[in-house]
Design a protein around this motif. Structure first.
Motif, short mmCIF file in Angstrom:
data_model
loop_
_atom_site.label_atom_id
_atom_site.label_comp_id
_atom_site.label_asym_id
_atom_site.label_seq_id
_atom_site.Cartn_x
_atom_site.Cartn_y
_atom_site.Cartn_z
N VAL A 88 -2.52 5.93 -3.99
CA VAL A 88 -3.76 6.67 -4.25
C VAL A 88 -4.82 5.72 -4.77
CG1 VAL A 88 -4.83 8.55 -5.54
CG2 VAL A 88 -2.46 8.77 -4.75
N ASP A 89 -5.97 5.66 -4.09
CA ASP A 89 -7.07 4.84 -4.56
C ASP A 89 -7.63 5.45 -5.84
OD1 ASP A 89 -8.91 2.81 -4.61
OD2 ASP A 89 -10.32 3.79 -3.24
N GLY A 90 -7.58 4.70 -6.93
CA GLY A 90 -8.04 5.22 -8.21
C GLY A 90 -6.91 5.44 -9.20
N ILE A 91 -5.65 5.24 -8.75
CA ILE A 91 -4.48 5.34 -9.64
C ILE A 91 -3.65 4.08 -9.52
CG2 ILE A 91 -2.34 6.58 -10.16
CD1 ILE A 91 -3.59 9.13 -9.22
N THR A 92 -3.23 3.52 -10.64
CA THR A 92 -2.32 2.38 -10.66
C THR A 92 -1.09 2.74 -11.48
OG1 THR A 92 -4.02 0.67 -10.40
CG2 THR A 92 -1.98 0.00 -11.46
N ALA A 93 0.08 2.54 -10.90
CA ALA A 93 1.33 2.77 -11.61
C ALA A 93 1.92 1.44 -12.03
CB ALA A 93 2.32 3.52 -10.71
#
Length: 445
Positions: free
Chosen positions: A200-205
């Motif tokens: 998801v562009d805008g989320i980093t895990a």
């Protein structure tokens, strides 16, 4: 004839004494040595026949740690030359000349200086008595968690999700009827979840652990905090003494745990700035420091617990679509991984590994993916609905408003339930004056 009998008895007595003496000198046995390497630490485990009696000391130039195991002998299957080792800290483990008879001396050669912690553990699960040696990397190295935070180079930051796979390394977690280790199930689902989030562009895990190694329970929330995580989700598989219980559940931070952690942080004044950001530095220079700190941390804690419960409710709702639920609502727990009062945190029990049917499901890659998808959907729905201020998701979720005659910032603010300051910040306004026909970006409340 009597003389011969006396000689025989004397010989037998000497033999028995010899056996007793040898047994006394070898009251313990080193059965195996294992090395669990993490990116920032290494655990060396010495498996023993009984509780160890030991001493240790460090040497420099070169760096090494020496362990003396009293009344211990080397087991027949122990071969240090063939020891599996991919540690960035430990060079090798070897035997050395003992200081006295009956002592087994081990030397751990290091590649660099490291903090060491040596302790014994009692039998549990598949393991017997152990002597455990933990090495922590010094402050010079970059954390593997921080190395993952370089995706979004725009002015708006990503939402950061810390994904924690429970247990690991020398800690197998619960063990299923067919021998399935919880640590492997947790890592598999956590990895699939992180992959979904990172797509998801805008989320980093960021993964708290990426492999089969142990991360200290208290250190997990610290790693999430250092990464400035917006959420910490820990993945586990439940177990019970009987095979009947089944179903997934989600746990959140209990009030008791949150309050005790808040008190601990207040006692460590040097950590308050990190906890509260720049506000902490300002507070530390005020006369009513403790009162303000407690108030601000209390507000942060209430907000985090509320957000954590909402995310947990979302996740539980999604899990109910792919697997049976053990609990229909999020439960409160005082667990070590759920200890951060400033970070919304939840622990997901993906099912009962002690239930034969659920153990089989949890071993299935397709079921693991369905569970990971459900957790992802719950998290994604929450952060798309309530994106943190200053994130790319918040920018994309904003709406545009064209100023009409008679409208002011206060009227527009009330209409959208958004503060005037938030509207001014989103539009780089220097004053409260707006003009008819002006296009304004309205951030989500």
């Amino acid at each position: 004839m009597p003389k011969t009998n006396n000689i025989s008895l004397f010989a037998i007595a000497l033999a028995l004494l010899s056996c007793i003496s040898t047994s006394a000198l070898a009251a313990n046995t080193l059965n195996s040595v294992r090395i669990w390497a993490a990116p920032d630490s290494t655990r060396v485990v010495f498996d023993l026949g009984s509780k160890p009696d030991y001493q240790s000391f460090t040497l420099t130039n070169p760096e090494r740690l020496v362990i003396d195991l009293d009344q211990t002998v080397q087991g027949s299957k122990v071969s240090l030359d063939k020891l599996e080792n991919n540690s960035a800290l430990v060079k090798r483990v070897r035997f050395s000349k003992p200081p006295k008879k009956g002592t087994l001396r081990l030397v751990v050669d290091l590649k660099q200086a490291a903090q060491a912690n040596l302790f014994s553990l009692p039998p549990t699960g598949p393991y017997g008595d152990r002597l455990v040696l933990d090495f922590e990397q010094g402050s010079g190295g970059q954390s593997s968690v921080k190395q993952d935070l370089n995706r979004n180079q725009s002015t708006e930051r990503d939402v950061i999700i810390a994904v924690d796979a429970g247990h690991g390394g020398d800690d197998p977690g619960s063990i299923g009827p067919s021998g399935t280790y919880e640590k492997g199930i947790a890592l598999a689902i956590a990895t699939k979840l992180a992959d979904k989030l990172n797509a998801v562009d805008g989320i980093t895990a960021i993964m708290i652990r990426k492999g089969d190694y142990f991360v200290d329970l208290n250190h997990r929330s610290e790693l999430a905090r250092k990464a400035k995580a917006d959420l910490l989700v820990s993945v586990h598989a439940d177990a019970f003494t009987s095979p009947q219980p089944r179903g997934a559940s989600v746990w959140v931070l209990s009030n008791r745990r949150a309050n005790s952690e808040m008190g601990r942080l207040l006692e460590k004044g040097d950590q308050v700035s990190q906890l509260l950001g720049g506000v902490g530095e300002i507070v530390q220079n005020t006369d009513s420091e403790q009162y303000l700190m407690r108030t601000l941390i209390d507000m942060s804690m209430d907000n985090s617990r509320s957000a954590g419960y909402q995310v947990a409710s979302n996740v539980l709702s999604q899990l109910g679509k792919v697997t049976e639920l053990h609990k229909s609502r999020p439960e409160y727990a005082s667990l070590a991984v759920l200890k951060a009062p400033d970070i919304p945190s939840l622990l997901v029990e993906t099912g009962y590994i002690s239930n034969p049917q659920e153990e089989k499901l949890l071993r299935s890659s397709s079921h693991q993916q369905r569970v990971a998808n459900a957790i992802f959907n719950g998290i994604s729905h929450y952060f798309h609905s309530y994106p943190p201020e200053g994130t790319l998701l918040a920018k994309r979720s904003s709406v545009k408003h064209k100023v009409k005659s008679g409208e002011s910032l206060s009227i527009i603010s009330a209409r959208y339930n958004v503060s005037i300051d938030a509207i001014k910040k989103a539009n780089n306004l220097k004053s409260d004056v707006v003009r008819i026909g002006q296009q304004l970006i309205i951030p989500r409340a």
